[in-house]
Design a protein around this motif. Structure first.
Motif, mmCIF file in Angstrom:
data_model
loop_
_atom_site.group_PDB
_atom_site.id
_atom_site.type_symbol
_atom_site.label_atom_id
_atom_site.label_comp_id
_atom_site.label_asym_id
_atom_site.label_seq_id
_atom_site.Cartn_x
_atom_site.Cartn_y
_atom_site.Cartn_z
ATOM 1 N N ARG A 1 0.839 -1.211 0.000
ATOM 2 C CA ARG A 1 0.000 0.000 0.000
ATOM 3 C C ARG A 1 0.870 1.257 0.000
ATOM 4 N NH1 ARG A 1 -3.304 -3.260 3.318
ATOM 5 N NH2 ARG A 1 -2.367 -2.405 5.214
ATOM 6 N N ASN A 2 1.996 1.195 0.719
ATOM 7 C CA ASN A 2 2.920 2.339 0.739
ATOM 8 C C ASN A 2 3.438 2.665 -0.663
ATOM 9 O OD1 ASN A 2 2.678 2.559 3.496
ATOM 10 N ND2 ASN A 2 4.606 1.513 3.968
ATOM 11 N N LYS A 3 3.499 1.650 -1.514
ATOM 12 C CA LYS A 3 4.012 1.841 -2.883
ATOM 13 C C LYS A 3 2.891 2.155 -3.884
ATOM 14 C CE LYS A 3 7.807 1.527 -3.677
ATOM 15 N NZ LYS A 3 8.905 2.505 -3.527
ATOM 16 N N ASN A 4 1.657 2.237 -3.387
ATOM 17 C CA ASN A 4 0.512 2.611 -4.244
ATOM 18 C C ASN A 4 0.361 1.710 -5.473
ATOM 19 O OD1 ASN A 4 -0.446 4.881 -2.739
ATOM 20 N ND2 ASN A 4 1.387 5.977 -3.412
ATOM 21 N N VAL A 5 0.439 0.401 -5.250
ATOM 22 C CA VAL A 5 0.256 -0.552 -6.345
ATOM 23 C C VAL A 5 -1.008 -1.368 -6.090
ATOM 24 C CG1 VAL A 5 2.714 -0.735 -6.918
ATOM 25 C CG2 VAL A 5 1.739 -2.295 -5.204
ATOM 26 N N ASN A 6 -1.566 -1.925 -7.152
ATOM 27 C CA ASN A 6 -2.665 -2.881 -7.023
ATOM 28 C C ASN A 6 -2.059 -4.262 -6.793
ATOM 29 O OD1 ASN A 6 -4.865 -1.068 -7.569
ATOM 30 N ND2 ASN A 6 -4.167 -1.028 -9.697
ATOM 31 N N TYR A 7 -2.588 -4.990 -5.836
ATOM 32 C CA TYR A 7 -2.020 -6.310 -5.536
ATOM 33 C C TYR A 7 -3.125 -7.298 -5.217
ATOM 34 C CZ TYR A 7 -2.833 -5.000 -0.664
ATOM 35 O OH TYR A 7 -3.420 -4.610 0.510
ATOM 36 N N GLN A 8 -2.806 -8.575 -5.426
ATOM 37 C CA GLN A 8 -3.742 -9.647 -5.086
ATOM 38 C C GLN A 8 -2.957 -10.848 -4.590
ATOM 39 O OE1 GLN A 8 -6.324 -10.874 -8.270
ATOM 40 N NE2 GLN A 8 -7.477 -12.293 -7.002
ATOM 41 N N LEU A 9 -3.363 -11.389 -3.462
ATOM 42 C CA LEU A 9 -2.778 -12.628 -2.943
ATOM 43 C C LEU A 9 -3.389 -13.789 -3.727
ATOM 44 C CD1 LEU A 9 -1.108 -14.234 -0.858
ATOM 45 C CD2 LEU A 9 -3.060 -14.092 0.685
ATOM 46 N N THR A 10 -2.570 -14.494 -4.507
ATOM 47 C CA THR A 10 -3.112 -15.516 -5.408
ATOM 48 C C THR A 10 -2.878 -16.955 -4.931
ATOM 49 O OG1 THR A 10 -1.090 -15.360 -6.717
ATOM 50 C CG2 THR A 10 -2.975 -14.071 -7.472
ATOM 51 N N GLU A 11 -1.822 -17.192 -4.173
ATOM 52 C CA GLU A 11 -1.541 -18.543 -3.658
ATOM 53 C C GLU A 11 -0.840 -18.422 -2.320
ATOM 54 O OE1 GLU A 11 0.314 -21.491 -6.302
ATOM 55 O OE2 GLU A 11 0.049 -20.093 -7.954
ATOM 56 N N SER A 12 -0.997 -19.432 -1.493
ATOM 57 C CA SER A 12 -0.232 -19.465 -0.241
ATOM 58 C C SER A 12 0.131 -20.901 0.102
ATOM 59 C CB SER A 12 -1.035 -18.828 0.898
ATOM 60 O OG SER A 12 -2.201 -19.571 1.165
ATOM 61 N N TYR A 13 1.265 -21.057 0.759
ATOM 62 C CA TYR A 13 1.764 -22.382 1.137
ATOM 63 C C TYR A 13 2.243 -22.353 2.580
ATOM 64 C CZ TYR A 13 1.528 -23.526 -3.783
ATOM 65 O OH TYR A 13 1.059 -23.757 -5.056
ATOM 66 N N ARG A 14 1.985 -23.462 3.280
ATOM 67 C CA ARG A 14 2.556 -23.687 4.604
ATOM 68 C C ARG A 14 3.442 -24.919 4.485
ATOM 69 N NH1 ARG A 14 -0.079 -20.743 8.565
ATOM 70 N NH2 ARG A 14 1.927 -20.974 9.634
ATOM 71 N N LEU A 15 3.705 -25.601 5.593
ATOM 72 C CA LEU A 15 4.589 -26.765 5.535
ATOM 73 C C LEU A 15 3.956 -27.892 4.724
ATOM 74 C CD1 LEU A 15 5.927 -26.843 9.189
ATOM 75 C CD2 LEU A 15 7.261 -26.369 7.127
ATOM 76 N N PRO A 16 4.772 -28.612 3.928
ATOM 77 C CA PRO A 16 4.237 -29.728 3.133
ATOM 78 C C PRO A 16 3.914 -30.942 4.002
ATOM 79 C CG PRO A 16 6.627 -29.568 2.846
ATOM 80 C CD PRO A 16 6.212 -28.392 3.683
ATOM 81 N N ALA A 17 3.317 -31.960 3.385
ATOM 82 C CA ALA A 17 2.775 -33.106 4.130
ATOM 83 C C ALA A 17 3.835 -33.897 4.887
ATOM 84 C CB ALA A 17 2.031 -34.036 3.168
ATOM 85 N N ASP A 18 5.083 -33.869 4.415
ATOM 86 C CA ASP A 18 6.135 -34.603 5.127
ATOM 87 C C ASP A 18 6.677 -33.809 6.318
ATOM 88 O OD1 ASP A 18 7.103 -32.923 3.064
ATOM 89 O OD2 ASP A 18 9.073 -33.853 3.129
ATOM 90 N N PHE A 19 6.159 -32.592 6.530
ATOM 91 C CA PHE A 19 6.513 -31.759 7.677
ATOM 92 C C PHE A 19 5.254 -31.505 8.527
ATOM 93 C CE2 PHE A 19 10.167 -31.020 5.090
ATOM 94 C CZ PHE A 19 11.169 -30.463 5.881
ATOM 95 N N PRO A 20 4.614 -32.553 9.066
ATOM 96 C CA PRO A 20 3.394 -32.304 9.840
ATOM 97 C C PRO A 20 3.689 -31.399 11.034
ATOM 98 C CG PRO A 20 4.218 -34.515 10.270
ATOM 99 C CD PRO A 20 5.022 -33.969 9.128
ATOM 100 N N ALA A 21 2.767 -30.468 11.299
ATOM 101 C CA ALA A 21 2.935 -29.551 12.416
ATOM 102 C C ALA A 21 2.093 -30.010 13.591
ATOM 103 C CB ALA A 21 2.522 -28.136 11.990
ATOM 104 N N SER A 22 2.463 -29.556 14.768
ATOM 105 C CA SER A 22 1.690 -29.868 15.967
ATOM 106 C C SER A 22 0.703 -28.743 16.238
ATOM 107 C CB SER A 22 2.641 -30.066 17.146
ATOM 108 O OG SER A 22 1.927 -30.563 18.253
#
Length: 391
Positions: free
Chosen positions: A353-374
């Motif tokens: 927002r500080n840079k006055n651009v249009n943006y869109q969050l299109t994908e997100s990733y967390r840990l993969p299946a071989d890294f199960p979280a608690s």
């Protein structure tokens, strides 16, 4: 007889909600000397709550590993390890990927130790001194459950006078050992300090690059380490890649990653420079990139300054926008466990927002299946957000 240690009501509540991490403030007494043995955590009436151990590491002060009062012996560890391996059969069956995590600490039932698989070789990492005290039983259990391992190396990830990397069993591979991930080859070195040459938790993000996310694009990979993101992008059809890292070793290591894939170095630039210095250089030279990858360490220090994800990530985003093409993408990544996904997203979007651009969050990733979280936020430490940006 196990040592008994009292928990306050807050600590008991957290454990009953499924959080296995013990913090110093969960304990009723001040522990001056940590016992190198299994501990029974009890309530204010001396009734059993859980079994675990105390051991200082960056996440906390100890771990719960059982709530049934069963013996913590070799059978216990073999059962945990076997279950974890069984959960990863799809990874073992995938011929295009030969490096992944096979035991992820608290996510697989006991915190303080992880095991990674690199094409039939195992890397075991110890995160506190107490779990290391049980090394012989755990290593023996591991080799019984995984008898086909060609070799085993350990990494000491707690403060110690011990050598940080040591070979424990089997043969050393000829190095570099070539592993596959999403069909791409990576050169790894299993006995060179803490690092092997690739961060296995980023496999899904590299997979997107391999699939063609960067096809025909000019890609800038900041904090590039051995250039794994750059190689995945080039493999997936990137027009050119630029890899920037302050470490001198990044140059030969990154060249090697391209070479083991038969990728020409002509379209790949590898630059040893401070990231913020490179941003200034690129802006001065009017360089533009379609895709910028930001995956800094949580904290870094060089002779001139320090970098902290929590404090400085917004600057990275703003500097990236300055050299991004009119329509481009930023892949923003952090492994800072103490920074929530909400605060990470806020830092990025405030900077945009500080840079006055249009943006869109299109994908997100967390840990993969071989890294199960608690069941606590810091356990699922990886946060990767893809933003498409129009100036």
């Amino acid at each position: 007889m196990r040592v008994k240690i009292g928990l306050n009501n807050y600590g008991i509540k957290r454990i009953r909600q499924g959080n296995p991490l013990i913090q110093a403030e969960d304990l009723k007494q001040n522990i001056k000397k940590i016992p190198f043995e299994w501990v029974e955590f009890v309530d204010n009436k001396n009734k059993y709550v859980a079994t675990g151990y105390l051991g200082k590491q960056n996440k906390g002060f100890g771990w719960v590993i059982d709530q049934t009062q069963r013996p913590i012996d070799q059978a216990f560890f073999m059962e945990k390890l076997q279950y974890a391996f069984d959960q990863r059969q799809a990874f073992f069956a995938d011929e295009t990927t030969t490096a992944f995590r096979i035991f992820n600490g608290e996510g697989d039932g006991f915190g303080g130790v992880t095991v990674d698989y690199y094409a039939d070789y195992l890397v075991i990492s110890w995160y506190n001194e107490t779990i290391y005290h049980f090394k012989n039983m755990i290593v023996d259990s591991l080799l019984k459950v995984f008898p086909n391992a060609k070799g085993l190396v350990e990494k000491i990830r707690f403060k110690s006078d011990l050598t940080e990397s040591r070979w424990l069993a089997g043969e050393k591979p000829q190095e570099p050992l070539i592993v596959l991930e999403n069909g791409v080859s990576y050169a790894v070195y299993l006995d060179e300090g803490y690092m092997t040459g690739i961060f296995l938790d980023q496999k899904e993000v590299r997979g997107r690059l391999t699939e063609g996310l960067a096809a025909g694009q000019k890609v800038l990979n900041m904090f590039s380490y051995t250039g794994a993101f750059s190689v995945a992008a080039a493999y997936g059809g990137a027009l050119e890649t630029t890899s920037v890292d302050l470490a001198q070793r990044s140059l030969p290591k990154t060249q090697e990653q391209f070479e083991v894939n038969g990728l020409s170095l002509e379209q790949q630039k590898i630059i040893v420079m401070d990231t913020f210095d490179y941003f200034r250089y690129a802006a001065r030279k009017n360089l533009r990139y379609n895709l910028i990858i930001l995956d800094p360490p949580s904290f870094a220090r060089n002779k001139k300054k320090t970098f902290s994800v929590a404090k400085d990530y917004g600057r990275l985003i703003e500097d990236s926008v300055d050299i991004l093409s009119d329509e481009g993408m930023i892949i923003a990544s952090t492994n800072a466990a103490n920074l929530s996904i909400k605060k990470f997203k806020q830092a990025i979007e405030t900077a945009l927002r500080n840079k006055n651009v249009n943006y869109q969050l299109t994908e997100s990733y967390r840990l993969p299946a071989d890294f199960p979280a608690s069941n606590f936020e810091e356990s699922n430490y990886l946060k990767v957000l893809f933003y498409t940006i129009k100036k």
